[in-house]
Design an enzyme around this catalytic site. Structure first.
Site, PDB file in Angstrom:
ATOM      1  N   THR A  74       0.805  -1.304   0.121  1.00  0.00           N
ATOM      2  CA  THR A  74      -0.011   0.036   0.165  1.00  0.00           C
ATOM      3  C   THR A  74       0.985   1.283  -0.158  1.00  0.00           C
ATOM      4  O   THR A  74       0.475   2.279  -0.692  1.00  0.00           O
ATOM      5  CB  THR A  74      -0.985  -0.119   1.002  1.00  0.00           C
ATOM      6  OG1 THR A  74      -1.806  -1.005   0.991  1.00  0.00           O
ATOM      7  CG2 THR A  74      -1.777   1.324   1.063  1.00  0.00           C
ATOM      8  N   THR A 232       0.744  -2.013  14.363  1.00  0.00           N
ATOM      9  CA  THR A 232       0.791  -2.885  13.164  1.00  0.00           C
ATOM     10  C   THR A 232       0.917  -1.909  12.302  1.00  0.00           C
ATOM     11  O   THR A 232       0.854  -2.349  11.021  1.00  0.00           O
ATOM     12  CB  THR A 232      -0.213  -3.757  13.094  1.00  0.00           C
ATOM     13  OG1 THR A 232      -1.547  -3.211  13.152  1.00  0.00           O
ATOM     14  CG2 THR A 232      -0.265  -4.753  14.114  1.00  0.00           C
ATOM     15  N   ARG A 234       3.286   1.600  11.226  1.00  0.00           N
ATOM     16  CA  ARG A 234       4.411   2.150  11.107  1.00  0.00           C
ATOM     17  C   ARG A 234       5.206   2.589  12.570  1.00  0.00           C
ATOM     18  O   ARG A 234       4.701   2.821  13.183  1.00  0.00           O
ATOM     19  CB  ARG A 234       4.266   3.471  10.246  1.00  0.00           C
ATOM     20  CG  ARG A 234       3.708   3.121   8.680  1.00  0.00           C
ATOM     21  CD  ARG A 234       4.823   2.327   7.974  1.00  0.00           C
ATOM     22  NE  ARG A 234       4.311   2.135   6.498  1.00  0.00           N
ATOM     23  CZ  ARG A 234       3.541   1.017   6.068  1.00  0.00           C
ATOM     24  NH1 ARG A 234       3.109   0.037   7.016  1.00  0.00           N
ATOM     25  NH2 ARG A 234       3.168   0.965   4.841  1.00  0.00           N
ATOM     26  N   ASP A 258       4.735  -4.991  16.010  1.00  0.00           N
ATOM     27  CA  ASP A 258       4.984  -5.706  14.634  1.00  0.00           C
ATOM     28  C   ASP A 258       5.704  -5.008  13.487  1.00  0.00           C
ATOM     29  O   ASP A 258       6.173  -5.326  12.605  1.00  0.00           O
ATOM     30  CB  ASP A 258       3.777  -6.369  13.720  1.00  0.00           C
ATOM     31  CG  ASP A 258       4.022  -7.045  12.640  1.00  0.00           C
ATOM     32  OD1 ASP A 258       4.720  -8.026  12.711  1.00  0.00           O
ATOM     33  OD2 ASP A 258       3.409  -6.954  11.380  1.00  0.00           O
ATOM     34  N   GLU A 263      13.911  -1.235   9.698  1.00  0.00           N
ATOM     35  CA  GLU A 263      13.466  -2.370   9.306  1.00  0.00           C
ATOM     36  C   GLU A 263      14.436  -3.142   8.400  1.00  0.00           C
ATOM     37  O   GLU A 263      14.531  -2.511   7.162  1.00  0.00           O
ATOM     38  CB  GLU A 263      12.326  -2.825   9.042  1.00  0.00           C
ATOM     39  CG  GLU A 263      11.234  -2.355  10.116  1.00  0.00           C
ATOM     40  CD  GLU A 263       9.361  -2.418   9.759  1.00  0.00           C
ATOM     41  OE1 GLU A 263       8.867  -2.273  10.678  1.00  0.00           O
ATOM     42  OE2 GLU A 263       9.294  -2.728   8.349  1.00  0.00           O
ATOM     43  N   HIS A 288       7.268  -7.593  11.226  1.00  0.00           N
ATOM     44  CA  HIS A 288       6.608  -7.158  10.332  1.00  0.00           C
ATOM     45  C   HIS A 288       5.914  -8.204   9.226  1.00  0.00           C
ATOM     46  O   HIS A 288       6.111  -8.261   8.204  1.00  0.00           O
ATOM     47  CB  HIS A 288       7.532  -6.052   9.329  1.00  0.00           C
ATOM     48  CG  HIS A 288       6.677  -5.136   8.703  1.00  0.00           C
ATOM     49  ND1 HIS A 288       7.345  -3.917   8.141  1.00  0.00           N
ATOM     50  CD2 HIS A 288       5.446  -5.182   8.256  1.00  0.00           C
ATOM     51  CE1 HIS A 288       6.155  -3.310   7.749  1.00  0.00           C
ATOM     52  NE2 HIS A 288       5.230  -4.044   7.485  1.00  0.00           N
ATOM     53  N   ILE A 289       5.119  -9.016  10.177  1.00  0.00           N
ATOM     54  CA  ILE A 289       4.487 -10.200   9.605  1.00  0.00           C
ATOM     55  C   ILE A 289       2.844 -10.075   9.640  1.00  0.00           C
ATOM     56  O   ILE A 289       2.205 -11.023   9.163  1.00  0.00           O
ATOM     57  CB  ILE A 289       4.889 -11.581  10.068  1.00  0.00           C
ATOM     58  CG1 ILE A 289       4.937 -11.372  11.522  1.00  0.00           C
ATOM     59  CG2 ILE A 289       6.264 -11.749   9.191  1.00  0.00           C
ATOM     60  CD1 ILE A 289       3.908 -11.827  12.409  1.00  0.00           C
ATOM     61  N   ALA A 290       2.583  -9.086  10.487  1.00  0.00           N
ATOM     62  CA  ALA A 290       0.934  -8.933  10.773  1.00  0.00           C
ATOM     63  C   ALA A 290       0.186  -9.002   9.495  1.00  0.00           C
ATOM     64  O   ALA A 290      -0.838  -9.529   9.176  1.00  0.00           O
ATOM     65  CB  ALA A 290       0.516  -7.690  11.559  1.00  0.00           C
ATOM     66  N   TRP A 291       0.697  -8.422   8.079  1.00  0.00           N
ATOM     67  CA  TRP A 291      -0.028  -8.424   6.995  1.00  0.00           C
ATOM     68  C   TRP A 291       0.106 -10.008   6.234  1.00  0.00           C
ATOM     69  O   TRP A 291      -0.810  -9.802   5.096  1.00  0.00           O
ATOM     70  CB  TRP A 291       0.516  -7.190   6.134  1.00  0.00           C
ATOM     71  CG  TRP A 291       2.055  -7.556   5.732  1.00  0.00           C
ATOM     72  CD1 TRP A 291       3.213  -7.574   6.601  1.00  0.00           C
ATOM     73  CD2 TRP A 291       2.473  -8.311   4.449  1.00  0.00           C
ATOM     74  NE1 TRP A 291       4.139  -7.866   5.889  1.00  0.00           N
ATOM     75  CE2 TRP A 291       3.875  -8.510   4.463  1.00  0.00           C
ATOM     76  CE3 TRP A 291       1.908  -8.662   3.451  1.00  0.00           C
ATOM     77  CZ2 TRP A 291       4.694  -9.095   3.532  1.00  0.00           C
ATOM     78  CZ3 TRP A 291       2.449  -9.051   2.405  1.00  0.00           C
ATOM     79  CH2 TRP A 291       3.827  -9.317   2.651  1.00  0.00           C
TER      80      TRP A 291
END
Length: 321
Positions: A74, A232, A234, A258, A263, A288-291
């Site tokens: 996004t 979750t 930024r 997350d 990163e 950074h895996i929630a998505w």
């Protein structure tokens, strides 16, 4: 059209890219692409697919054949949108794909915190239940989400998915107005009131100059000492040192992150270092895996396909520039 995916390695293996192959003449997948490799890999490409690879003005100037950039995410902060527009390069992104995945992540973390399920599983595996005098082994306490108040900042696709799940568990949902807003829309509460009344604060807003460092020492002081902060969205929404101090002093009960401002983060990152050392035990961080459910990742690739089809047929969708 000749198409290059510069960082397919940011996705799990086993996903289906055949739909993209079917709408392009040639598709080349690169696991990862370093800045110095972009020009050589993309110099003949008419379409570039990128998740996080930076395409700045200098790079775009060296890609004369490029006609379309498909951002497999996004956020488009890795693209110089003005330079792309000047060069008549269309930019399309992916949106509204991660709601179910992130809502599931948020509640997975909350269940772990409130249910203590890992400890209760261990009690049986370790033989502790077998030696119990009572038929049930209480050990770690269990608390209900029902009746708790969840505050949400950022009420787009993801925030709405989290709110829907919260209501299913009989939680009260407070939707925060924008922090800098002078008025409060119907159905919302002021940002300050949300911080003060929420048992759980979940961030789902974009990173902008107005929101960077939004959760600082003053904002953390407005929250209940028993409350939980979840991010979750930024990483730069949060002042790292302020959060670390609030957790160490029990000014804040718990935090679930997350995303971080760097990163991948260095091992010296104040929050990572605190969690790893045990200095901040009331902190959970994931990478950074929630998505990143398999289904959400596939939805992104399907959106990329639709963006390419839209470009080929002159009916652009998800255009950002």
């Amino acid at each position: 059209m000749t198409t290059v995916f510069l960082d397919y390695g940011t996705f799990n293996s086993g996903l289906d890219v055949n739909s993209i192959r079917q709408v392009t003449e040639k598709l080349t997948l690169h696991e990862f692409t370093q800045p110095a490799e972009v020009i050589s890999r993309a110099q003949h490409a008419e379409i570039i697919i990128t998740n996080k690879v930076v395409l700045d003005a200098e790079t775009l100037a060296k890609l004369p054949k490029l006609k379309l950039i498909c951002v497999a995410a996004t956020g488009t902060n890795n693209i110089d949108l003005d330079a792309a527009k000047q060069r008549q390069i269309e930019v399309c992104h992916a949106k509204n794909y991660a709601g179910p995945a992130i809502a599931q992540y948020v509640f997975s973390q909350l269940f772990k915190r409130f249910q203590n399920i890992e400890q209760h599983n261990y009690n049986v595996a370790s033989g502790k239940w077998s030696t119990s005098q009572a038929f049930c082994l209480h050990d770690q306490p269990i608390n209900e989400l029902a009746g708790k108040t969840l505050g949400i900042l950022g009420y787009g696709h993801i925030g709405q998915a989290v709110a829907k799940a919260a209501r299913a568990f009989d939680m009260k949902v407070l939707i925060a107005e924008r922090p800098d807003s002078q008025t409060v829309r119907e159905g919302r509460v002021s940002f300050d009131d949300m911080l003060a009344y929420a048992d759980i604060v979940s961030l789902h807003c974009s990173s902008t100059p107005a929101t960077q460092g939004l959760i600082n020492s003053d904002r953390l002081a407005q929250m209940k000492p028993s409350s939980i902060l979840i991010n979750t969205a930024r990483g730069d929404l949060i002042d790292n040192n302020a959060l670390a101090n609030a957790l160490r002093t029990q000014q804040l009960s718990y935090a679930i992150l997350d995303v971080l401002d760097q990163e991948p983060p260095p091992s010296s990152h104040p929050l990572v270092a605190g969690m790893v050392s045990g200095d901040i035990p009331n902190l959970a961080i994931t990478g950074h895996i929630a998505w990143a459910s398999q289904q959400a990742q596939q939805r992104i690739l399907n959106i990329v396909t639709a963006n390419i089809v839209g470009f080929n047929t002159g009916k652009l969708i998800n255009k950002v520039n």
